[in-house]
Write a protein that holds these residues in place. Structure first.
Motif, PDB file in Angstrom:
ATOM      1  N   ALA A   1      29.118  50.244  45.941  1.00 10.15           N
ATOM      2  CA  ALA A   1      28.435  49.666  44.778  1.00 10.15           C
ATOM      3  C   ALA A   1      29.305  48.596  44.119  1.00 10.15           C
ATOM      4  CB  ALA A   1      28.091  50.766  43.770  1.00 10.15           C
ATOM      5  N   SER A   2      30.611  48.828  44.106  1.00 13.64           N
ATOM      6  CA  SER A   2      31.525  47.838  43.526  1.00 13.64           C
ATOM      7  C   SER A   2      31.521  46.553  44.341  1.00 13.64           C
ATOM      8  CB  SER A   2      32.944  48.419  43.454  1.00 13.64           C
ATOM      9  OG  SER A   2      32.996  49.534  42.596  1.00 13.64           O
ATOM     10  N   PHE A   3      31.568  46.683  45.669  1.00 14.15           N
ATOM     11  CA  PHE A   3      31.509  45.492  46.526  1.00 14.15           C
ATOM     12  C   PHE A   3      30.179  44.759  46.352  1.00 14.15           C
ATOM     13  CE2 PHE A   3      34.996  47.314  49.198  1.00 14.15           C
ATOM     14  CZ  PHE A   3      35.804  46.199  49.186  1.00 14.15           C
TER      15      PHE A   3
ATOM     16  N   ILE B   1      41.634  42.939  51.976  1.00 13.72           N
ATOM     17  CA  ILE B   1      41.531  42.761  50.530  1.00 13.72           C
ATOM     18  C   ILE B   1      42.449  41.634  50.057  1.00 13.72           C
ATOM     19  CG2 ILE B   1      41.876  43.842  48.286  1.00 13.72           C
ATOM     20  CD1 ILE B   1      39.430  44.839  49.794  1.00 13.72           C
ATOM     21  N   ASN B   2      43.666  41.576  50.580  1.00 17.28           N
ATOM     22  CA  ASN B   2      44.587  40.501  50.199  1.00 17.28           C
ATOM     23  C   ASN B   2      44.012  39.136  50.562  1.00 17.28           C
ATOM     24  OD1 ASN B   2      46.488  42.246  49.145  1.00 17.28           O
ATOM     25  ND2 ASN B   2      47.650  42.412  51.045  1.00 17.28           N
ATOM     26  N   THR B   3      43.360  39.071  51.703  1.00 22.59           N
ATOM     27  CA  THR B   3      42.728  37.829  52.133  1.00 22.59           C
ATOM     28  C   THR B   3      41.603  37.441  51.186  1.00 22.59           C
ATOM     29  OG1 THR B   3      43.261  38.234  54.445  1.00 22.59           O
ATOM     30  CG2 THR B   3      41.488  36.694  54.004  1.00 22.59           C
TER      31      THR B   3
ATOM     32  N   ALA C   1      39.384  34.082  46.833  1.00 15.86           N
ATOM     33  CA  ALA C   1      38.851  34.006  45.470  1.00 15.86           C
ATOM     34  C   ALA C   1      39.694  33.056  44.627  1.00 15.86           C
ATOM     35  CB  ALA C   1      38.810  35.395  44.841  1.00 15.86           C
ATOM     36  N   SER C   2      41.009  33.121  44.792  1.00 17.51           N
ATOM     37  CA  SER C   2      41.905  32.242  44.030  1.00 17.51           C
ATOM     38  C   SER C   2      41.710  30.780  44.423  1.00 17.51           C
ATOM     39  CB  SER C   2      43.364  32.651  44.250  1.00 17.51           C
ATOM     40  OG  SER C   2      43.586  33.979  43.819  1.00 17.51           O
ATOM     41  N   SER C   3      41.343  30.546  45.683  1.00 12.25           N
ATOM     42  CA  SER C   3      41.191  29.166  46.157  1.00 12.25           C
ATOM     43  C   SER C   3      40.008  28.459  45.516  1.00 12.25           C
ATOM     44  CB  SER C   3      41.030  29.149  47.677  1.00 12.25           C
ATOM     45  OG  SER C   3      39.725  29.561  48.060  1.00 12.25           O
TER      46      SER C   3
ATOM     47  N   LEU D   1      39.102  43.377  43.077  1.00 12.85           N
ATOM     48  CA  LEU D   1      39.534  43.538  44.463  1.00 12.85           C
ATOM     49  C   LEU D   1      40.884  44.249  44.535  1.00 12.85           C
ATOM     50  CD1 LEU D   1      38.457  40.087  45.954  1.00 12.85           C
ATOM     51  CD2 LEU D   1      37.607  42.336  46.667  1.00 12.85           C
ATOM     52  N   ARG D   2      41.762  43.947  43.609  1.00 11.93           N
ATOM     53  CA  ARG D   2      43.065  44.624  43.590  1.00 11.93           C
ATOM     54  C   ARG D   2      42.901  46.126  43.373  1.00 11.93           C
ATOM     55  NH1 ARG D   2      44.385  39.919  40.573  1.00 11.93           N
ATOM     56  NH2 ARG D   2      45.734  38.509  41.778  1.00 11.93           N
ATOM     57  N   GLU D   3      41.916  46.503  42.583  1.00  9.02           N
ATOM     58  CA  GLU D   3      41.665  47.928  42.342  1.00  9.02           C
ATOM     59  C   GLU D   3      41.229  48.643  43.622  1.00  9.02           C
ATOM     60  OE1 GLU D   3      38.758  48.111  39.273  1.00  9.02           O
ATOM     61  OE2 GLU D   3      40.064  47.278  37.714  1.00  9.02           O
TER      62      GLU D   3
END
Length: 473
Positions: A38-40, A234-236, A241-243, A332-334
């Protein structure tokens, strides 16, 4: 299964309770999985809504920006609408080649602009227009704008498409892994953990938290083995997202498309005489060119007032993008430690609280749990290795393409792009001119390719530089 001694449970009852304990634990695992799914899905809806709004707002601004082009816009609205349709379809997962579609757009726009500037008494054939189109690369009638716009648009759309597909694939992975049945050895350990105190008349005594964590870590060892791959994914996703806020940011690229088209057309109109002369040298003179076209002069007059027209992104839009990226990255970090933290999450519902650790079920009686190892589950862990995930991943019909599409997003940030569904490389991190290393053969079916999927997933850090080859297939 329970310790020897007085008991109110028969062997048959123990077996039934073992089945029940496994079912209850699998239910908790699926419940946790559904929460993460659900979070995704929530992240997907949030980003998809934002991106779709950006795309729609850019399309709606076409008339405002391009109306000054006069008939060139009003008589070719379908051409511009089709460009946005292609972009939308690509973002939604279409297999079209974005590089080719953008090149085709500029060729068709060149044809329409050249035709509008030609004398009214001259008829141009399809072959002549084809010859004109072929001059784009050498004569660059629109200046550097098509190449610059193509680079930025493809980068934005490939990255956005990879990101939303990565969110969906991540949710699918969680769903699939959360449905894996627990092994028999784990079932016995769960029976001892949850129901043996009932058989000893200690129904109100909950398992010691350390004891519960010990058992759950053993039962979920294979899920925890997914952790390196999961963290890589997840790191990817966080990096991608940062990009989105990297200059030129996502909102700037999308909202500036109409302006860039206008600037390109204006550039050609200002240099039409030079371009036409060079075309005549290469393609021949189509009749008497005359001294100029009234239509061309009229268009120049209309567009002259907008020579310095530039796109200025809204500060509000930039702030919204910053908030969007921050929210995506935070959530995403969570999720990054999900598989290794799952045993703790399950035991928070099954085990005794911190104040009851001296009077809890330790697997033998009501007391504290001091052991650091649980031999009953240790054998279970040793039996299954990473090959277990080769079986788990069987049946992922879309896993092969989409998992890699999301995980190679670290290679989506360079200028070397095509938009054909392929990835790109971060300033030299992706190898060039190396032999192809495919994660799966294009012709294989999902079952036949499962072994290759397994190999690729667990060598993912090594395969990232090569996955562009996979996606091109």
């Amino acid at each position: 299964m329970c310790p020897q001694g007085p008991t109110c449970c028969t062997s048959t009852m123990e077996e039934n309770l073992a089945i029940l304990s496994a079912q209850e634990t699998e239910g908790l695992i699926r419940e946790a999985g559904r929460s993460l799914q659900a979070s995704f899905n929530s992240l997907h809806r949030s980003f998809d809504t934002y991106f779709t709004e950006l795309h729609g707002r850019s399309e709606r601004s076409l008339q405002e920006v391009l109306s000054s082009l006069g008939p060139l816009y009003s008589q070719n609205t379908r051409l511009f609408a089709e460009l946005y349709t292609d972009l939308r379809q690509y973002y939604r997962g279409s297999a079209l080649n974005l590089d080719e579609n953008l090149s085709d757009f500029w060729s068709r726009l060149l044809e329409r602009t050249f035709k509008a500037s030609a004398p009214t008494d001259v008829t141009l054939s399809e072959d002549y227009f084809e010859c004109v189109a072929k001059q784009q690369e050498t004569l660059r009638p629109f200046g550097d704008i098509p190449r610059d716009m193509k680079t930025k648009v493809i980068r934005s759309f490939v990255t956005a498409r990879s990101f939303v597909q990565g969110l969906l694939v991540s949710a699918d992975v969680v769903k699939k892994v959360s449905q894996v049945s627990l092994a028999e050895e784990c079932t016995k350990a769960l029976m001892k953990l949850i129901y043996c105190p009932h058989c000893r008349g200690l129904a109100s005594v909950k398992p010691c938290s350390n004891y519960c964590s010990n058992v759950m870590k053993g039962c979920l060892a294979n899920q925890a083995d997914l952790d390196p791959v999961w963290q890589e994914l997840i790191n990817t996703m966080i990096q991608v997202a940062s990009s989105f806020s990297t200059e030129p940011s996502l909102d700037v690229v999308l909202s500036s498309i109409p302006v860039r088209i206008y600037q390109a057309v204006h550039y050609l109109q200002e240099n039409m005489d030079t371009f036409t002369a060079k075309v005549f040298q290469t393609c021949g003179t189509p009749g008497e060119p005359g001294t100029g076209s009234p239509t061309t002069h009229e268009q120049k007059k209309k567009s002259g007032s907008l020579t310095a027209f530039e796109h200025k992104p809204s500060p509000t839009a930039g702030l919204r993008l910053e908030m969007q990226v921050s929210d995506l990255s935070s959530k995403l970090r969570e999720m990054r430690q999900y598989w290794v933290q799952l045993p703790v999450a399950l035991c928070s519902k099954l085990a005794a609280g911190s104040n009851s650790q001296d009077n809890c079920w330790n697997g033998i009686t009501k007391a504290s749990f001091l052991s650091k190892k649980n031999p009953q589950v240790g054998f279970f862990v040793a039996v299954f290795g990473r090959s277990y995930w080769g079986l788990v991943l069987l049946g992922f019909s879309s896993f092969k393409r989409e998992f890699f599409l999301s995980t190679v997003a670290t290679c989506l940030l360079s200028e070397d792009i095509s938009g054909s569904g392929s990835g790109m490389c971060l300033s030299g991190q992706c190898a060039r001119n190396r032999p192809g290393l495919y994660a799966y053969a294009p012709e294989t079916n999902p079952v036949g390719g499962a072994a290759a999927v397994y190999i690729s997933v667990f060598n993912l850090p090594l395969l990232l530089p090569f996955t562009i080859l996979v996606l091109q297939r």
